[in-house]
Motif scaffolding. Structure first.
Motif, PDB file in Angstrom:
ATOM      1  N   UNK A 182      -1.180  13.157   3.059  1.00 24.71           N
ATOM      2  CA  UNK A 182      -0.279  12.455   3.538  1.00 24.71           C
ATOM      3  C   UNK A 182      -0.102  10.992   3.637  1.00 24.71           C
ATOM      4  N   UNK A 183       1.033  10.341   3.606  1.00 27.41           N
ATOM      5  CA  UNK A 183       1.297   8.873   3.354  1.00 27.41           C
ATOM      6  C   UNK A 183       0.579   8.089   4.355  1.00 27.41           C
ATOM      7  N   UNK A 184       0.878   8.622   5.776  1.00 23.91           N
ATOM      8  CA  UNK A 184       0.243   8.193   7.076  1.00 23.91           C
ATOM      9  C   UNK A 184      -1.052   8.161   7.072  1.00 23.91           C
ATOM     10  N   UNK A 220       6.570  -6.109   1.668  1.00 23.19           N
ATOM     11  CA  UNK A 220       5.269  -6.132   0.593  1.00 23.19           C
ATOM     12  C   UNK A 220       4.141  -6.446   1.117  1.00 23.19           C
ATOM     13  N   UNK A 221       3.860  -7.097   2.191  1.00 24.96           N
ATOM     14  CA  UNK A 221       2.479  -7.458   2.725  1.00 24.96           C
ATOM     15  C   UNK A 221       2.231  -6.621   4.051  1.00 24.96           C
ATOM     16  N   UNK A 222       1.085  -6.094   4.045  1.00 22.82           N
ATOM     17  CA  UNK A 222       0.753  -5.340   5.268  1.00 22.82           C
ATOM     18  C   UNK A 222      -0.417  -6.081   5.915  1.00 22.82           C
ATOM     19  N   UNK A 223      -0.092  -6.624   6.986  1.00 25.56           N
ATOM     20  CA  UNK A 223      -1.024  -7.238   7.816  1.00 25.56           C
ATOM     21  C   UNK A 223      -2.407  -6.282   8.374  1.00 25.56           C
ATOM     22  N   UNK A 252       2.177   6.732  -5.101  1.00 28.39           N
ATOM     23  CA  UNK A 252       1.514   7.038  -6.620  1.00 28.39           C
ATOM     24  C   UNK A 252       0.490   8.082  -6.631  1.00 28.39           C
ATOM     25  N   UNK A 253      -0.467   8.090  -5.480  1.00 23.65           N
ATOM     26  CA  UNK A 253      -1.586   9.218  -5.304  1.00 23.65           C
ATOM     27  C   UNK A 253      -0.873  10.341  -5.145  1.00 23.65           C
ATOM     28  N   UNK A 269       0.978  -1.257   0.064  1.00 26.41           N
ATOM     29  CA  UNK A 269      -0.078  -0.064  -0.023  1.00 26.41           C
ATOM     30  C   UNK A 269       0.973   1.123   0.013  1.00 26.41           C
ATOM     31  N   UNK A 270       2.193   1.139   0.569  1.00 23.43           N
ATOM     32  CA  UNK A 270       2.991   2.376   0.369  1.00 23.43           C
ATOM     33  C   UNK A 270       3.300   2.893  -1.013  1.00 23.43           C
TER      34      UNK A 270
END
Ligand SMILES: *Cc1c(COP(=O)(O)O)cnc(C)c1O
Length: 340
Positions: free
Chosen positions: A95-97, A335-338, A81-82, A75-76
């Protein structure tokens, strides 16, 4: 409790879920954002998004892994990209966060809509931003909304993945120094007539060439190309007017680091396409769709992999990336965010 949905038979369409995330931008800042059950938006008839298409979006997925966790994939990269899409449209960047927090909140709140492991279905996530206040003289809006909704979707290819047929388009997707590299609704609005026309003529997709010379391969309306040479090198077109697909970037990494293949990102001339062994289209929705045939005004290129099944390299790439996403193959760090 999971919703009472026939998970094995849902299509690729919108289904209203319980919660969505909304944040408003006013007086120069984004508010902290909240979840709401209201799936409608009320705004001025003169909203900047309605008059001048000031909007951009993202597309990503949440999955249930083999061991029952709900996860999202990289998702980062969607957050980044957004931000670059926003910058290109004079939209205040999210903001990314805040982006990552919004994804977490919405997926968690709609956990009952995340399809179970093994159904082939996933939860599609749609973040988007738009200019909301009235604007009639051409300028950016002062007020915006950042929203995220989710919808369960079935596998892009029902009943197995079959190679598709595409045509070389006569119209262009993006100007040489235009907006092709940002994920803006406007790039899709212009593609609608052309895709309807392609479907009416029996093609699944349009292959867009570089608008300046019309000799190089760019992408389709919503997916990047991967080609495989006869000696097994994975090649993807390089151009400033291609939207940088996260799936494509991930597949190239998989090709190099998991499958030990040579990879090249370079200009790809349409003239070379007939010499490739395999061709695929990459994007979040389908991961990778094999292309069996490309038609250029009556001239047909049929890849050696044919119209019946995926070629061996594309098939291996697809298997490996979906394994990483579903937790059956170890993922690269980060790569994987739980979610839960
Ligand atoms: C979203 C999109 C893609 C695919 O990007 P992913 O990050 O892989 O989903 C490719 N091309 C265009 C034009 C797009 O808008």
């Amino acid at each position: 409790m999971k919703k009472d949905i026939d998970w094995n038979n849902i299509g690729f369409g919108y289904m209203k879920t319980d919660y969505r995330y909304v944040s408003e931008y006013k007086d120069g800042k984004w508010d902290e954002g909240t979840l709401t059950t209201d799936d409608t938006i009320t705004m001025s008839e003169c909203a900047c998004v309605l008059q001048y298409a000031q909007t951009c979006f993202e597309g990503m997925k949440a999955y249930t892994t083999a061991d029952g966790k709900i996860v999202v994939f990289r998702p980062d990269l969607n957050a980044e990209r957004l931000q670059s899409s926003c910058a290109g449209l004079e939209i205040p960047v999210v903001p990314k966060e805040q982006f990552l927090d919004a994804i977490h909140q919405v997926v968690k709140a709609n956990a009952d809509f995340v399809p179970p492991y093994g159904t082939g279905a996933t939860l599609y996530i749609r973040p988007y931003v738009f200019g909301k206040n009235p604007v009639i003289g051409v300028k950016p809006a002062d007020e915006y909304e950042f929203r995220v909704f989710v919808t369960p979707v079935g596998p892009y290819f029902k009943g197995g993945v079959k190679p598709i047929t595409i045509r070389v388009s006569d119209v262009d997707r993006a100007a040489p120094r235009g907006t092709g590299n940002i994920k803006a609704g406007l790039n899709y609005a212009m593609s609608l007539h052309n895709i309807v026309d392609a479907h009416q003529k029996g093609f699944d997709e349009n292959m867009y060439l570089d608008p300046q010379t019309r000799t190089k391969v760019e992408e389709t309306g919503g997916a990047n190309f991967l080609f495989v040479t006869k000696d097994g090198t994975v090649v993807t077109p390089k151009s400033n007017s291609i939207l940088p697909s996260i799936t494509r970037r991930s597949l190239l990494y998989v090709a190099e680091h998991y499958l030990g293949l040579k990879v090249e990102e370079r200009e790809v001339y349409f003239d070379e396409v007939k010499d490739f062994a395999e061709c695929g289209l990459c994007g979040t929705a389908a991961v990778i769709s094999p292309v069996g045939k490309i038609v250029d005004h009556g001239n047909e290129i049929v890849f050696p992999s044919g119209m019946e099944e995926m070629g061996p390299v594309i098939s291996k790439l697809r298997e490996t990336l979906t394994g990483i996403q579903m937790g059956t193959i170890e993922a690269p760090e980060g790569w994987i965010e739980v979610i839960e």
